[in-house]
Design a protein around this motif. Structure first.
Motif, mmCIF file in Angstrom:
data_model
loop_
_atom_site.group_PDB
_atom_site.id
_atom_site.type_symbol
_atom_site.label_atom_id
_atom_site.label_comp_id
_atom_site.label_asym_id
_atom_site.label_seq_id
_atom_site.Cartn_x
_atom_site.Cartn_y
_atom_site.Cartn_z
ATOM 1 N N ASP A 107 0.813 -1.222 0.000
ATOM 2 C CA ASP A 107 0.000 0.000 0.000
ATOM 3 C C ASP A 107 0.842 1.266 0.000
ATOM 4 N N CYS A 110 1.482 2.675 -3.556
ATOM 5 C CA CYS A 110 0.360 2.969 -4.455
ATOM 6 C C CYS A 110 0.216 4.470 -4.677
ATOM 7 N N ARG A 111 0.025 4.828 -5.925
ATOM 8 C CA ARG A 111 -0.154 6.237 -6.281
ATOM 9 C C ARG A 111 -1.483 6.494 -6.995
ATOM 10 N N SER A 112 -2.264 5.428 -7.207
ATOM 11 C CA SER A 112 -3.532 5.580 -7.928
ATOM 12 C C SER A 112 -4.450 4.413 -7.556
ATOM 13 N N GLU A 113 -5.711 4.531 -7.931
ATOM 14 C CA GLU A 113 -6.655 3.444 -7.670
ATOM 15 C C GLU A 113 -6.248 2.161 -8.394
ATOM 16 N N PRO A 114 -5.810 2.228 -9.664
ATOM 17 C CA PRO A 114 -5.356 0.980 -10.302
ATOM 18 C C PRO A 114 -4.194 0.316 -9.547
ATOM 19 N N ASP A 115 -3.266 1.130 -9.014
ATOM 20 C CA ASP A 115 -2.181 0.569 -8.192
ATOM 21 C C ASP A 115 -2.756 -0.163 -6.983
ATOM 22 N N ALA A 116 -3.726 0.481 -6.321
ATOM 23 C CA ALA A 116 -4.316 -0.099 -5.121
ATOM 24 C C ALA A 116 -5.045 -1.400 -5.440
ATOM 25 N N HIS A 139 -1.537 5.956 4.397
ATOM 26 C CA HIS A 139 -1.540 6.011 2.935
ATOM 27 C C HIS A 139 -2.976 5.979 2.434
ATOM 28 N N ARG A 140 -3.292 6.875 1.576
ATOM 29 C CA ARG A 140 -4.656 7.037 1.075
ATOM 30 C C ARG A 140 -5.244 5.755 0.508
ATOM 31 N N TRP A 141 -4.453 4.985 -0.171
ATOM 32 C CA TRP A 141 -4.985 3.836 -0.909
ATOM 33 C C TRP A 141 -5.167 2.592 -0.059
ATOM 34 N N THR A 144 -8.812 1.541 -0.025
ATOM 35 C CA THR A 144 -9.247 0.839 -1.241
ATOM 36 C C THR A 144 -8.799 -0.617 -1.201
#
Length: 159
Positions: A107, A110-116, A139-141, A144
């Motif tokens: 996590d 991750c820098r984007s939703e697809p990464d997450a 971490h934001r993701w 997700t």
């Protein structure tokens, strides 16, 4: 993001260990919520500095300063998973058990939703009974990833 992580864990009746970095503890009410909901607190050093193999005194100070803020901690997780002799000795002196993860969610990268979503798929594919999963609540993701991983682990009865 800690409250959101706590909400997700509560939805599944799960308990986790939250390894606190001393200089990032800014909300005592949040720490009380973590323990009040039955989670364990762990020591993750005071400043999360990259541990140096030869700095015994610095390691001792990092662990002791964090322990003073989290006196109920019974476990230590070394920053970046680098358990140096100094961190090990400091943990032993304070009667902390050193722990490590067996599966890193990724996590933190991750820098984007697809990464997450990719990280979530990897965790779901790789997780085995008894694994210790590494997630970060700063971490934001992570949210997700947890939203994908927790229902699947519940379905597979791995929680």
């Amino acid at each position: 993001h800690t409250p959101a992580v706590l909400d997700r864990l509560a939805a599944f009746g799960l308990r986790a260990t939250f390894f606190l970095v001393g200089d990032r503890i800014c909300d005592p009410a949040l720490v009380r919520r973590i323990t009040g909901e039955g989670h364990t607190l762990g020591n993750h050093t005071f400043a999360h500095a990259v541990p140096r193999w030869t700095e015994l005194g610095a390691a001792r100070d990092e662990v002791a300063k964090c322990q003073a803020l989290v006196p109920t901690a019974k476990v230590l997780r070394a920053p970046f998973g680098k358990l140096t002799p100094g961190l090990w000795l400091a943990a032993r002196h304070l009667r902390l058990e050193c722990v490590h993860w067996s599966l890193d969610s990724g996590d933190w990268q991750c820098r984007s939703e697809p990464d997450a979503l990719r990280c979530a798929r990897e965790v779901i594919e790789l997780v085995r009974p008894g694994d210790i999963l590494l997630f970060h609540d700063n971490h934001r993701w992570s949210r997700t990833i947890l939203d994908s991983v927790l229902p699947e682990l519940a379905r597979r009865r791995l929680l």
